[in-house]
Design a protein around this motif. Sequence first.
Motif, PDB file in Angstrom:
ATOM      1  N   LEU A 199       0.852  -1.180   0.000  1.00  0.00           N
ATOM      2  CA  LEU A 199       0.000   0.000   0.000  1.00  0.00           C
ATOM      3  C   LEU A 199       0.892   1.236   0.000  1.00  0.00           C
ATOM      4  CD1 LEU A 199      -2.801   1.510   0.600  1.00  0.00           C
ATOM      5  CD2 LEU A 199      -2.094   1.401   2.981  1.00  0.00           C
ATOM      6  N   VAL A 200       0.609   2.165  -0.895  1.00  0.00           N
ATOM      7  CA  VAL A 200       1.309   3.449  -0.860  1.00  0.00           C
ATOM      8  C   VAL A 200       0.248   4.527  -0.781  1.00  0.00           C
ATOM      9  CG1 VAL A 200       2.962   4.961  -1.981  1.00  0.00           C
ATOM     10  CG2 VAL A 200       3.136   2.500  -2.327  1.00  0.00           C
ATOM     11  N   ILE A 201       0.307   5.328   0.261  1.00  0.00           N
ATOM     12  CA  ILE A 201      -0.719   6.351   0.434  1.00  0.00           C
ATOM     13  C   ILE A 201      -0.088   7.691   0.777  1.00  0.00           C
ATOM     14  CG2 ILE A 201      -1.090   5.579   2.848  1.00  0.00           C
ATOM     15  CD1 ILE A 201      -4.036   6.516   2.422  1.00  0.00           C
ATOM     16  N   ALA A 202      -0.526   8.711   0.053  1.00  0.00           N
ATOM     17  CA  ALA A 202      -0.057  10.065   0.354  1.00  0.00           C
ATOM     18  C   ALA A 202      -1.075  10.694   1.277  1.00  0.00           C
ATOM     19  CB  ALA A 202       0.062  10.870  -0.925  1.00  0.00           C
ATOM     20  N   SER A 203      -0.616  11.356   2.324  1.00  0.00           N
ATOM     21  CA  SER A 203      -1.568  11.917   3.268  1.00  0.00           C
ATOM     22  C   SER A 203      -0.977  13.044   4.097  1.00  0.00           C
ATOM     23  CB  SER A 203      -2.070  10.819   4.201  1.00  0.00           C
ATOM     24  OG  SER A 203      -3.018  11.351   5.080  1.00  0.00           O
ATOM     25  N   HIS A 204      -1.888  13.868   4.637  1.00  0.00           N
ATOM     26  CA  HIS A 204      -1.473  14.902   5.590  1.00  0.00           C
ATOM     27  C   HIS A 204      -2.005  14.559   6.974  1.00  0.00           C
ATOM     28  CE1 HIS A 204       0.177  17.658   2.674  1.00  0.00           C
ATOM     29  NE2 HIS A 204      -0.856  17.426   1.899  1.00  0.00           N
ATOM     30  N   ASP A 205      -2.571  13.374   7.075  1.00  0.00           N
ATOM     31  CA  ASP A 205      -3.242  12.993   8.305  1.00  0.00           C
ATOM     32  C   ASP A 205      -2.329  12.117   9.153  1.00  0.00           C
ATOM     33  OD1 ASP A 205      -4.826  11.996  10.275  1.00  0.00           O
ATOM     34  OD2 ASP A 205      -6.508  11.454   8.967  1.00  0.00           O
ATOM     35  N   ARG A 206      -1.816  12.692  10.227  1.00  0.00           N
ATOM     36  CA  ARG A 206      -0.851  11.998  11.060  1.00  0.00           C
ATOM     37  C   ARG A 206      -1.423  10.720  11.666  1.00  0.00           C
ATOM     38  NH1 ARG A 206       2.814  14.687  15.745  1.00  0.00           N
ATOM     39  NH2 ARG A 206       4.043  12.845  16.172  1.00  0.00           N
ATOM     40  N   LYS A 207      -2.646  10.840  12.191  1.00  0.00           N
ATOM     41  CA  LYS A 207      -3.285   9.685  12.847  1.00  0.00           C
ATOM     42  C   LYS A 207      -3.421   8.525  11.879  1.00  0.00           C
ATOM     43  CE  LYS A 207      -6.415  10.911  16.548  1.00  0.00           C
ATOM     44  NZ  LYS A 207      -7.403  11.959  16.322  1.00  0.00           N
ATOM     45  N   MET A 208      -3.890   8.867  10.673  1.00  0.00           N
ATOM     46  CA  MET A 208      -4.124   7.827   9.674  1.00  0.00           C
ATOM     47  C   MET A 208      -2.824   7.101   9.354  1.00  0.00           C
ATOM     48  SD  MET A 208      -4.196   6.620   6.509  1.00  0.00           S
ATOM     49  CE  MET A 208      -3.324   7.909   5.677  1.00  0.00           C
ATOM     50  N   ILE A 209      -1.756   7.877   9.172  1.00  0.00           N
ATOM     51  CA  ILE A 209      -0.482   7.259   8.807  1.00  0.00           C
ATOM     52  C   ILE A 209       0.047   6.389   9.942  1.00  0.00           C
ATOM     53  CG2 ILE A 209       1.946   7.778   8.327  1.00  0.00           C
ATOM     54  CD1 ILE A 209       1.095   9.664   6.294  1.00  0.00           C
ATOM     55  N   GLU A 210      -0.038   6.907  11.143  1.00  0.00           N
ATOM     56  CA  GLU A 210       0.464   6.118  12.268  1.00  0.00           C
ATOM     57  C   GLU A 210      -0.366   4.858  12.480  1.00  0.00           C
ATOM     58  OE1 GLU A 210       2.821   9.350  14.999  1.00  0.00           O
ATOM     59  OE2 GLU A 210       0.735   8.952  15.474  1.00  0.00           O
ATOM     60  N   HIS A 211      -1.624   4.944  12.125  1.00  0.00           N
ATOM     61  CA  HIS A 211      -2.511   3.802  12.319  1.00  0.00           C
ATOM     62  C   HIS A 211      -2.365   2.751  11.224  1.00  0.00           C
ATOM     63  CE1 HIS A 211      -6.574   1.811  12.169  1.00  0.00           C
ATOM     64  NE2 HIS A 211      -6.126   1.510  13.368  1.00  0.00           N
ATOM     65  N   ASN A 212      -2.233   3.188   9.965  1.00  0.00           N
ATOM     66  CA  ASN A 212      -2.282   2.242   8.843  1.00  0.00           C
ATOM     67  C   ASN A 212      -0.934   1.867   8.240  1.00  0.00           C
ATOM     68  OD1 ASN A 212      -5.190   1.713   8.252  1.00  0.00           O
ATOM     69  ND2 ASN A 212      -5.193   3.947   8.203  1.00  0.00           N
ATOM     70  N   CYS A 213       0.089   2.643   8.531  1.00  0.00           N
ATOM     71  CA  CYS A 213       1.348   2.401   7.820  1.00  0.00           C
ATOM     72  C   CYS A 213       2.394   1.783   8.742  1.00  0.00           C
ATOM     73  CB  CYS A 213       1.887   3.706   7.242  1.00  0.00           C
ATOM     74  SG  CYS A 213       0.743   4.463   6.090  1.00  0.00           S
ATOM     75  N   ASN A 214       3.342   1.095   8.123  1.00  0.00           N
ATOM     76  CA  ASN A 214       4.465   0.588   8.905  1.00  0.00           C
ATOM     77  C   ASN A 214       5.784   1.184   8.412  1.00  0.00           C
ATOM     78  OD1 ASN A 214       4.946  -0.813   6.553  1.00  0.00           O
ATOM     79  ND2 ASN A 214       4.109  -2.731   7.319  1.00  0.00           N
ATOM     80  N   ARG A 215       5.655   2.129   7.497  1.00  0.00           N
ATOM     81  CA  ARG A 215       6.827   2.812   6.977  1.00  0.00           C
ATOM     82  C   ARG A 215       6.375   4.166   6.448  1.00  0.00           C
ATOM     83  NH1 ARG A 215      10.506   0.260   2.105  1.00  0.00           N
ATOM     84  NH2 ARG A 215      11.828   2.057   1.763  1.00  0.00           N
ATOM     85  N   ALA A 216       7.191   5.174   6.604  1.00  0.00           N
ATOM     86  CA  ALA A 216       6.796   6.490   6.104  1.00  0.00           C
ATOM     87  C   ALA A 216       7.970   7.143   5.396  1.00  0.00           C
ATOM     88  CB  ALA A 216       6.312   7.381   7.235  1.00  0.00           C
ATOM     89  N   SER A 240      10.340   4.641  10.255  1.00  0.00           N
ATOM     90  CA  SER A 240       9.043   4.217  10.788  1.00  0.00           C
ATOM     91  C   SER A 240       8.111   5.441  10.859  1.00  0.00           C
ATOM     92  CB  SER A 240       9.224   3.629  12.179  1.00  0.00           C
ATOM     93  OG  SER A 240       9.467   4.680  13.098  1.00  0.00           O
ATOM     94  N   PRO A 241       6.789   5.202  10.764  1.00  0.00           N
ATOM     95  CA  PRO A 241       5.846   6.320  10.775  1.00  0.00           C
ATOM     96  C   PRO A 241       6.030   7.222  11.996  1.00  0.00           C
ATOM     97  CG  PRO A 241       4.713   4.294  10.239  1.00  0.00           C
ATOM     98  CD  PRO A 241       6.113   3.905  10.576  1.00  0.00           C
ATOM     99  N   LYS A 242       6.299   6.625  13.145  1.00  0.00           N
ATOM    100  CA  LYS A 242       6.440   7.413  14.370  1.00  0.00           C
ATOM    101  C   LYS A 242       7.547   8.447  14.240  1.00  0.00           C
ATOM    102  CE  LYS A 242       4.811   6.218  18.820  1.00  0.00           C
ATOM    103  NZ  LYS A 242       3.712   5.241  18.640  1.00  0.00           N
TER     104      LYS A 242
END
Lengths: 265, 246
Positions: free
Chosen positions: B206-223, B236-238
């Motif tokens: 999954l590759v997703i572009a976003s400005h939403d911090r919560k969403m990225i921290e919740h759904n991603c394992n890499r940023a 890591s997203p964190k």
Amino acid sequence: MTQLFTVAITDIYRALVRLPLAGLLGWQDLRQRYRRSTLGPFWLTISQGVMIGMMGVLFSQIFKTEIEEFLPFIAIGMIMWGYISSTIIESGMVFVASEGIIKQLPIPIFTHVLRMMWRNILIFGHNLLIVPLVLLAVQKSLGWVALWSIPGFILVTVNLTWIVLLFGILCTRYRDMPQIVASLVQVVFFLTPIMWMPKLLPERTGAYLLDFNPFYHLLSIVREPILGAMPSLLNWGVSLGLAVAGWGVALLFYGRYKARVPYWL
Amino acid sequence: MALIEFKDVCADFPIYNANGRSLKRRLIEVATGGKLGADTHGRVVVRALDGISFSFKDGDRVGLIGHNGAGKSTLLRMLSGVYKPSLGSIRLEGEIGSLIDISLGIDPEASGRENIFLRAALLGMKNSQIKERLNEIIDFSELGDFVDMPVRTYSSGMHLRLAFSVSTIVRPEILLMDEWLSVGDENFKHKAEARMAELVQNTRILVIASHDRKMIEHNCNRAILLEHGKIKMDASPKEVCSAYFG
């Protein structure tokens, strides 16, 4: 060079695999244009028919030609020219008009060429209804030789497709090109025997205006069989040669610049 | 198995209607957007992506973050195959699905049903496949009899529900998204969330572009943090989120 051909042919193959998509989009274009209109695309047929009737009567008087002979001639000529000129003129916008899709979805860009060709073939099909009406009006019947116009039409379409592909790419890069193309098409219309019959030309001018005009040959391979004569070998030869040479150039060009088209949009 | 490998990928957009001369041999780093420059012919060029290298493999859930104009959308389009790299190379294995503009191709004059066919065909579905799942799509959209009405009569919520229902029917190996999709009223939102979760779960990358911090921290394992078309951070997203959002 082989690599360019491979790139081009792979893309065209991928577009052909998704032919139903091009068909659906082309059909949709036509429906969109005429939605909520009762007669729809037949409005084009009507205006084309009126135009042909008027010009047929007028020019047969001016040229002192029998209307029985002139009306079918101008009818087929105008309908074919409508098809040829609209595809060539629309080639300038073929990629620009599909910018949204090209920039969002990895659909082969040849799909957009096929979509536009299909849309114009559908319009041509509607206009074709005029031909039997005209033949009926002048009490002329079709011979078996008329069937030769079918391969003729296919060959014209094959030729138009490479022209659209080549011009489409050029016009995406150079936005002045569509205007140039449109005015050239206008010039070719008068230089090609559509409103005037080839036999009216003096011998020497005829050779220049006819033999060197590829559009004359393209028109002839469709028009002559319907009028009851076999197109000349020269007509077929030029049309075929044009298709082979044109596709060669267009494929090389397509292979080279295909990847640039999204950047130019 | 799905795999994406970028090696020094650049995207240069030639700008033909800007005056190249004034910018010649001058590189301007603007606050947002890519790097402006001039090529050897003196034409203005925007370098939207500059030497991007990474590799994504099965199980990667990558969030792309960065300012407007940092190159997120261009990178997504590069991934989808719309743009070919001006420089560098891409290796790609797996079938790609893009949920970037789910309303693309919808014709307001056509009925909802016609639009389902149109939209699904654009996404690469065959006619027979669409027919098979037509009822499922219509049921999910909750449009009822409105499905045979022209889309221009729809409210914007209904419009989005239709687009969402068709677009999320595909199950690609690699999924590209620009912002998380969230549509409809309270009731539909829950259904949509469930559909999205399932979609993401079934995709390999999954590759997703976003400005939403919560969403990225919740759904991603890499940023990946992009800045001026370059990768500034890949962790890591964190870590990336705290560096970017502060």
